[in-house]
Design a protein around this motif. Structure first.
Motif, short mmCIF file in Angstrom:
data_model
loop_
_atom_site.label_atom_id
_atom_site.label_comp_id
_atom_site.label_asym_id
_atom_site.label_seq_id
_atom_site.Cartn_x
_atom_site.Cartn_y
_atom_site.Cartn_z
N GLU A 34 76.30 22.71 67.30
CA GLU A 34 76.75 23.80 66.41
C GLU A 34 78.24 24.08 66.65
OE1 GLU A 34 74.98 28.04 65.00
OE2 GLU A 34 75.14 27.76 67.16
N VAL A 35 78.99 24.19 65.55
CA VAL A 35 80.41 24.52 65.66
C VAL A 35 80.61 25.93 65.13
CG1 VAL A 35 82.74 23.85 65.02
CG2 VAL A 35 81.00 22.09 65.29
N VAL A 36 81.04 26.82 65.99
CA VAL A 36 81.25 28.22 65.60
C VAL A 36 82.74 28.44 65.37
CG1 VAL A 36 81.20 30.60 66.43
CG2 VAL A 36 79.22 29.13 66.77
N GLY A 37 83.09 28.93 64.22
CA GLY A 37 84.49 29.27 63.93
C GLY A 37 84.73 30.72 64.30
N LEU A 38 85.71 30.94 65.15
CA LEU A 38 86.03 32.29 65.61
C LEU A 38 87.23 32.78 64.79
CD1 LEU A 38 85.07 34.14 67.91
CD2 LEU A 38 86.78 33.04 69.37
N ILE A 193 86.54 16.84 64.05
CA ILE A 193 85.92 17.67 65.11
C ILE A 193 84.45 17.94 64.76
CG2 ILE A 193 85.90 20.00 66.10
CD1 ILE A 193 89.01 19.91 65.95
N SER A 194 84.18 18.30 63.52
CA SER A 194 82.79 18.66 63.20
C SER A 194 81.90 17.43 63.25
CB SER A 194 82.68 19.42 61.88
OG SER A 194 82.98 18.57 60.82
N GLU A 195 82.42 16.26 62.85
CA GLU A 195 81.60 15.04 62.95
C GLU A 195 81.30 14.70 64.41
OE1 GLU A 195 83.42 12.69 59.04
OE2 GLU A 195 83.90 11.97 61.06
N ILE A 196 82.31 14.83 65.24
CA ILE A 196 82.14 14.47 66.65
C ILE A 196 81.13 15.40 67.33
CG2 ILE A 196 83.37 14.63 68.87
CD1 ILE A 196 85.62 13.03 67.49
N CYS A 197 81.21 16.69 67.02
CA CYS A 197 80.25 17.64 67.61
C CYS A 197 78.83 17.30 67.18
CB CYS A 197 80.61 19.07 67.24
SG CYS A 197 82.11 19.60 68.05
N GLU A 198 78.68 16.92 65.94
CA GLU A 198 77.36 16.54 65.44
C GLU A 198 76.88 15.25 66.12
OE1 GLU A 198 76.00 17.15 61.66
OE2 GLU A 198 74.25 16.15 62.57
N GLU A 199 77.76 14.25 66.18
CA GLU A 199 77.37 12.96 66.78
C GLU A 199 76.90 13.13 68.23
OE1 GLU A 199 80.79 10.64 64.24
OE2 GLU A 199 80.92 10.60 66.43
N HIS A 200 77.62 13.95 68.97
CA HIS A 200 77.31 14.09 70.40
C HIS A 200 76.54 15.35 70.73
CE1 HIS A 200 79.69 10.59 71.17
NE2 HIS A 200 80.67 11.09 70.45
N GLN A 201 76.15 16.07 69.68
CA GLN A 201 75.39 17.32 69.87
C GLN A 201 76.10 18.27 70.83
OE1 GLN A 201 72.32 18.60 68.32
NE2 GLN A 201 73.53 17.32 66.96
N LEU A 202 77.41 18.37 70.64
CA LEU A 202 78.21 19.27 71.47
C LEU A 202 78.24 20.66 70.85
CD1 LEU A 202 81.34 17.04 72.14
CD2 LEU A 202 79.72 17.86 73.85
N PRO A 203 77.99 21.70 71.62
CA PRO A 203 78.29 23.03 71.11
C PRO A 203 79.81 23.23 71.16
CG PRO A 203 77.38 23.19 73.33
CD PRO A 203 77.47 21.72 73.00
N ALA A 204 80.36 23.94 70.17
CA ALA A 204 81.82 24.12 70.16
C ALA A 204 82.19 25.48 69.58
CB ALA A 204 82.47 23.02 69.31
N ILE A 205 83.27 26.05 70.12
CA ILE A 205 83.85 27.27 69.53
C ILE A 205 85.28 26.93 69.15
CG2 ILE A 205 84.52 29.67 69.90
CD1 ILE A 205 82.30 29.99 71.85
N ILE A 206 85.62 27.21 67.89
CA ILE A 206 86.98 26.94 67.41
C ILE A 206 87.63 28.26 67.02
CG2 ILE A 206 88.40 25.80 65.69
CD1 ILE A 206 86.50 23.74 65.29
N ASN A 207 88.71 28.58 67.67
CA ASN A 207 89.54 29.70 67.27
C ASN A 207 90.40 29.24 66.10
OD1 ASN A 207 91.58 31.57 67.03
ND2 ASN A 207 92.34 31.33 69.13
N ILE A 208 90.23 29.86 64.95
CA ILE A 208 90.93 29.35 63.76
C ILE A 208 91.40 30.50 62.88
CG2 ILE A 208 88.67 28.97 62.62
CD1 ILE A 208 90.02 26.48 61.32
#
Ligand SMILES: Nc1ncnc2c1ncn2[C@@H]1O[C@H](COP(=O)(O)OP(=O)(O)OP(=O)(O)O)[C@@H](O)[C@H]1O
Length: 275
Positions: A34-38, A193-208
């Protein structure tokens, strides 16, 4: 594939002083992949939140649970271990200018190979092979031997992404990755970034800062206002009311319509680099 962890923030608080309450009681979880946009206005506490997670800034209170540990409670040496698994991507790329693209990517292995070996630039062969695979993934294979200072902004950020992935992270913290980029390059970087997080099932927080960009590429948005979470939902739920809660009164009608279809970009072939 390894099962990735959920990031759980509980009551995370940072008060620099009695009058400077940068974060107050922030709680939310981020699932693997999951990629969370902050988002939030300047000074809302976005950078402080990201930095409290890996304790570049020490939280005043609260818990950061990851891989069954509370990072806030870790001793210095255990924190160093835990940080190896937290990849960071920065607005200014933070590359070493005089080193090559490949050397910059390999510097992501610093936490693993020991100082003298890295100083002598003698990385294990498997690290070198993995770095080539990562450069292939981010579309920079043919630039491996160029100096970092010879690259464009978008290319530099791709190196930053490859370097973070070289750590074999279990979590990504990303601070304004597109602030210095033109709109098209910014979209390419967000897509990567979103593809890579999905491919590797990485949780991510993006300050944007760019709300439209966030809406296009993340599954979930957390809105901060004066250090508190005032919105947590899907991009489609970010209506005028929500924007007003986060940013204050303004005419948001132009920002709440659907964005245009995004253009195709040339994607580098996928290479499984983080087996
Ligand atoms: N090292 C520090 N010492 C004291 N106060 C700080 C420090 N760093 C940040 N602050 C304060 O904490 C609050 C939140 O700042 P922070 O940089 O986290 O916000 P932000 O949402 O990331 O802002 P921006 O979008 O402008 O980067 C602000 O009031 C800021 O002045």
């Amino acid at each position: 594939m390894e099962v990735m962890s959920t990031l759980i923030l509980k009551g995370l608080t940072k008060h620099y002083s009695a009058s400077d309450k940068a974060l107050t009681d922030v709680s939310f979880t981020v699932e693997p992949g999951e990629v969370v946009g902050l988002i939030g206005p300047s000074g809302a506490g976005k950078s402080t939140l990201i930095r409290c997670i890996n304790r570049l800034t020490e939280p005043t209170n609260g818990q950061v649970i990851f891989s069954d540990k509370d990072l806030v409670q870790l001793s210095k040496s255990n924190l160093r271990q835990a940080r190896r698994e937290i990849g960071m991507i920065f607005q200014e790329y933070a590359l070493i200018e005089r080193l090559t693209v490949m050397e910059n990517v390999l510097s992501g292995r610093l936490g693993y190979v020991g100082f003298w070996r890295s100083f002598a630039r003698r990385y294990p062969e498997q690290d070198v092979q993995a770095a080539y695979a990562l450069l292939d993934r981010v579309g920079l294979l043919e630039h491996a031997n160029k100096r970092a200072d010879a690259l464009s902004g978008g290319q530099r950020q791709r190196v930053g992404i490859a370097r973070a992935l070289a750590q074999q992270p279990k979590l990504l913290l990303i601070d304004e990755p597109t602030a210095a980029l033109d709109p098209r390059t910014a979209r390419q970087i967000m897509r990567l970034i979103s593809e890579i997080c999905e491919e590797h099932q990485l949780p991510a927080i993006i300050n944007i800062h760019d709300v439209e960009l966030a809406k296009q590429f993340v599954q979930r948005i957390v809105g901060l206002q004066a250090g508190e979470v005032v919105f947590d939902g899907k991009p489609s739920e970010l209506n005028e009311d929500a924007l007003t809660k986060i940013y204050g009164q303004e005419d948001w009608s132009a920002s709440t319509t659907d964005s245009d279809e995004e253009e195709e970009i040339i994607a580098a072939p996928f290479t499984e680099a983080l087996a």
